[in-house]
Design an enzyme around this catalytic site. Structure first.
Site, PDB file in Angstrom:
ATOM      1  N   LYS A   1      -8.568   6.328   6.561  1.00 35.79           N
ATOM      2  CA  LYS A   1      -7.426   5.638   5.863  1.00 35.79           C
ATOM      3  C   LYS A   1      -7.833   4.362   5.015  1.00 35.79           C
ATOM      4  O   LYS A   1      -8.579   3.619   5.349  1.00 35.79           O
ATOM      5  CB  LYS A   1      -6.616   5.038   7.095  1.00 35.79           C
ATOM      6  CG  LYS A   1      -5.865   6.354   7.727  1.00 35.79           C
ATOM      7  CD  LYS A   1      -4.721   5.944   8.679  1.00 35.79           C
ATOM      8  CE  LYS A   1      -4.131   7.054   9.408  1.00 35.79           C
ATOM      9  NZ  LYS A   1      -3.368   6.670  10.569  1.00 35.79           N
TER      10      LYS A   1
ATOM     11  N   SER B   1      -2.806   0.730  -4.407  1.00 37.32           N
ATOM     12  CA  SER B   1      -3.291   1.886  -3.582  1.00 37.32           C
ATOM     13  C   SER B   1      -4.544   2.401  -4.098  1.00 37.32           C
ATOM     14  O   SER B   1      -4.894   2.232  -5.056  1.00 37.32           O
ATOM     15  CB  SER B   1      -2.287   3.092  -3.810  1.00 37.32           C
ATOM     16  OG  SER B   1      -2.837   4.204  -3.129  1.00 37.32           O
ATOM     17  N   ALA B   2      -5.475   2.921  -2.993  1.00 35.44           N
ATOM     18  CA  ALA B   2      -6.587   3.570  -3.516  1.00 35.44           C
ATOM     19  C   ALA B   2      -6.442   4.835  -4.000  1.00 35.44           C
ATOM     20  O   ALA B   2      -7.602   5.564  -4.444  1.00 35.44           O
ATOM     21  CB  ALA B   2      -7.528   3.711  -2.244  1.00 35.44           C
TER      22      ALA B   2
ATOM     23  N   THR C   1       1.408  10.357   4.262  1.00 34.19           N
ATOM     24  CA  THR C   1       0.655  11.261   3.774  1.00 34.19           C
ATOM     25  C   THR C   1      -0.824  11.649   4.157  1.00 34.19           C
ATOM     26  O   THR C   1      -1.491  12.506   4.021  1.00 34.19           O
ATOM     27  CB  THR C   1       0.146  10.888   2.064  1.00 34.19           C
ATOM     28  OG1 THR C   1      -0.278   9.391   2.246  1.00 34.19           O
ATOM     29  CG2 THR C   1       1.330  11.324   1.127  1.00 34.19           C
TER      30      THR C   1
ATOM     31  N   GLU D   1       0.203  -3.363   4.731  1.00 32.49           N
ATOM     32  CA  GLU D   1      -1.051  -2.451   4.827  1.00 32.49           C
ATOM     33  C   GLU D   1      -1.238  -1.753   6.110  1.00 32.49           C
ATOM     34  O   GLU D   1      -0.867  -2.375   7.209  1.00 32.49           O
ATOM     35  CB  GLU D   1      -2.268  -3.277   4.611  1.00 32.49           C
ATOM     36  CG  GLU D   1      -2.989  -3.017   3.218  1.00 32.49           C
ATOM     37  CD  GLU D   1      -3.566  -1.596   2.838  1.00 32.49           C
ATOM     38  OE1 GLU D   1      -3.577  -0.762   3.992  1.00 32.49           O
ATOM     39  OE2 GLU D   1      -4.048  -1.455   1.932  1.00 32.49           O
ATOM     40  N   ASP D   2      -1.500  -0.359   6.005  1.00 31.06           N
ATOM     41  CA  ASP D   2      -1.714   0.089   7.478  1.00 31.06           C
ATOM     42  C   ASP D   2      -3.385   0.247   7.758  1.00 31.06           C
ATOM     43  O   ASP D   2      -3.765   0.882   8.728  1.00 31.06           O
ATOM     44  CB  ASP D   2      -1.067   1.568   7.368  1.00 31.06           C
ATOM     45  CG  ASP D   2      -1.873   2.625   6.519  1.00 31.06           C
ATOM     46  OD1 ASP D   2      -2.075   2.253   5.311  1.00 31.06           O
ATOM     47  OD2 ASP D   2      -2.219   3.419   6.880  1.00 31.06           O
TER      48      ASP D   2
ATOM     49  N   ASP E   1       0.867  -1.125   0.116  1.00 33.73           N
ATOM     50  CA  ASP E   1      -0.110   0.112   0.127  1.00 33.73           C
ATOM     51  C   ASP E   1       0.865   1.343  -0.009  1.00 33.73           C
ATOM     52  O   ASP E   1       2.193   1.234   0.401  1.00 33.73           O
ATOM     53  CB  ASP E   1      -0.760  -0.027   1.294  1.00 33.73           C
ATOM     54  CG  ASP E   1      -1.857   1.213   1.474  1.00 33.73           C
ATOM     55  OD1 ASP E   1      -2.315   1.602   0.641  1.00 33.73           O
ATOM     56  OD2 ASP E   1      -1.562   1.724   2.694  1.00 33.73           O
ATOM     57  N   LEU E   2       0.435   2.458  -0.316  1.00 32.80           N
ATOM     58  CA  LEU E   2       1.398   3.566  -0.470  1.00 32.80           C
ATOM     59  C   LEU E   2       1.082   4.278   0.768  1.00 32.80           C
ATOM     60  O   LEU E   2       1.783   4.539   1.650  1.00 32.80           O
ATOM     61  CB  LEU E   2       0.849   4.408  -1.873  1.00 32.80           C
ATOM     62  CG  LEU E   2       1.613   5.755  -1.631  1.00 32.80           C
ATOM     63  CD1 LEU E   2       3.151   5.581  -2.167  1.00 32.80           C
ATOM     64  CD2 LEU E   2       0.965   6.450  -2.861  1.00 32.80           C
ATOM     65  N   ASP E   3       0.049   5.144   1.109  1.00 34.73           N
ATOM     66  CA  ASP E   3      -0.304   6.015   1.928  1.00 34.73           C
ATOM     67  C   ASP E   3      -0.204   5.243   3.377  1.00 34.73           C
ATOM     68  O   ASP E   3      -1.268   4.402   3.855  1.00 34.73           O
ATOM     69  CB  ASP E   3      -1.611   6.653   1.757  1.00 34.73           C
ATOM     70  CG  ASP E   3      -1.576   7.300   0.620  1.00 34.73           C
ATOM     71  OD1 ASP E   3      -0.891   8.298   0.152  1.00 34.73           O
ATOM     72  OD2 ASP E   3      -2.660   7.476  -0.210  1.00 34.73           O
TER      73      ASP E   3
ATOM     74  N   LYS F   1     -11.205  -0.954  -1.223  1.00 36.04           N
ATOM     75  CA  LYS F   1     -10.899  -1.838  -0.298  1.00 36.04           C
ATOM     76  C   LYS F   1     -11.813  -1.725   0.927  1.00 36.04           C
ATOM     77  O   LYS F   1     -12.527  -0.648   1.109  1.00 36.04           O
ATOM     78  CB  LYS F   1      -9.465  -1.307   0.569  1.00 36.04           C
ATOM     79  CG  LYS F   1      -8.334  -1.552  -0.566  1.00 36.04           C
ATOM     80  CD  LYS F   1      -7.175  -0.831   0.166  1.00 36.04           C
ATOM     81  CE  LYS F   1      -5.920  -0.658  -0.960  1.00 36.04           C
ATOM     82  NZ  LYS F   1      -4.919  -0.142  -0.379  1.00 36.04           N
TER      83      LYS F   1
HETATM   84  C1  BG6 Z   1      -5.540   6.172   0.402  1.00 33.37           C
HETATM   85  C2  BG6 Z   1      -5.590   7.010   1.485  1.00 33.37           C
HETATM   86  O1  BG6 Z   1      -4.366   5.422   0.056  1.00 33.37           O
HETATM   87  O2  BG6 Z   1      -6.006   6.986  -0.725  1.00 33.37           O
HETATM   88  C3  BG6 Z   1      -7.218   7.653   1.725  1.00 33.37           C
HETATM   89  O3  BG6 Z   1      -5.402   6.208   2.626  1.00 33.37           O
HETATM   90  C4  BG6 Z   1      -7.058   8.442   0.573  1.00 33.37           C
HETATM   91  O4  BG6 Z   1      -7.012   8.547   2.949  1.00 33.37           O
HETATM   92  C5  BG6 Z   1      -7.132   7.579  -0.713  1.00 33.37           C
HETATM   93  O5  BG6 Z   1      -8.491   9.010   0.742  1.00 33.37           O
HETATM   94  C6  BG6 Z   1      -7.654   8.344  -2.044  1.00 33.37           C
HETATM   95  O6  BG6 Z   1      -6.538   9.243  -2.388  1.00 33.37           O
HETATM   96  P1  BG6 Z   1      -6.521  10.153  -3.374  1.00 33.37           P
HETATM   97  O7  BG6 Z   1      -5.076  10.745  -3.414  1.00 33.37           O
HETATM   98  O8  BG6 Z   1      -6.958   9.834  -4.780  1.00 33.37           O
HETATM   99  O9  BG6 Z   1      -7.526  11.279  -2.915  1.00 33.37           O
HETATM  100 MG    MG Z   2      -2.685   3.164   3.628  1.00 29.24          MG
END
Ligand code: BG6
Ligand code: MG
Length: 232
Positions: free
Chosen positions: A57, A126-127, A29, A181-182, A21-23, A157
């Protein structure tokens, strides 16, 4: 799926694909997402706390706005909804504009380098629709064989779509993949995908993960070696 005691540890288990996962796993972030959502909430006349930000998250941008408006008790027209989505993202982008490799979370590079050294395919799941520019900024793009981000998935997710797509793109069976994943929803997604879930964060929060580490500094070579089927 319950968490396995680390002392019981891993027997050598060959996992051939690793999806990050990224964030919250690679970069922190969440603080920038929080500032952008809080600004919007304040403009709309209500407070948005750090605790409430926990609910965001792993959750898509659109769903975050729905939750934010529920918190504020605000009903939006479709036009307002769309313009607030754009406004939040513009604020978020200006906050992350100056991000660089100093914002990569501790020992992330160590783990990526270890896995790369052993020729393990690496994927990002990542989402976020901003995943690619962020990877560019923190100079980690080249580690990843596959990137699946919020622009490519339709189901958020805990649906396993994002991880299954990453595994398919790497040509690896889901049961042979490990996910870092967090977010609770992300651990659920990994479990739903039939992958080995490794939580990065709080054990109490990520209780459904197979293993949990506070961060990558806690993940030694011994654990990583067993994960890829080799003893150190
Ligand atoms: C996820 C974050 O990775 O991405 C969420 O944990 C965030 O908090 C989601 O809302 C969507 O991110 P973005 O950059 O498309 O607004
Ligand atoms: Mg995350």
């Amino acid at each position: 799926m319950g968490r396995t005691d680390f002392n019981e540890s891993l027997k050598p288990m060959k996992k051939t694909g690793f999806i990050f996962d990224l964030d919250g796993v690679i970069v922190d972030t969440a603080k920038y997402h929080y500032l952008a959502w809080r600004k919007l909430a304040n403009e709309l006349g209500f407070e948005f706390t750090q605790e409430q930000n926990e609910l965001f998250k792993g959750v898509s941008r659109k769903r975050c706005l729905e939750i934010l408006l529920e918190i504020g008790g605000i009903k939006a027209t479709q036009q307002q909804f769309n313009s607030w989505l754009v406004e939040k993202n513009e604020d978020y982008l200006s906050l992350i504009e100056k991000m660089d490799e100093s914002e990569v979370l501790p020992d992330v590079q160590k783990v990526l380098q270890f896995l790369k050294k052993h020729n393990m395919p690496l994927g990002l799941g990542s989402a976020s629709k901003n995943a690619r520019p962020i990877l560019e900024k923190v100079k980690l793009m080249d580690y990843f064989d596959t990137i699946v981000d919020g622009t490519q998935v339709t189901k958020a997710k805990p649906d396993p779509e994002v991880f299954l797509l990453a595994a398919a793109q790497m040509g690896i069976a889901p049961r042979e993949c490990t996910v870092f994943e967090d977010a609770v929803a992300g651990i659920e997604a990994a479990n739903n995908a039939g992958m080995l879930s490794i939580g990065i964060g709080d054990k109490k929060v990520l209780s459904e993960a197979k293993f949990v580490f506070a961060d990558f500094t806690e993940m030694g070579d011994q654990f990583l070696s067993r994960l890829i089927g080799q003893t150190p």
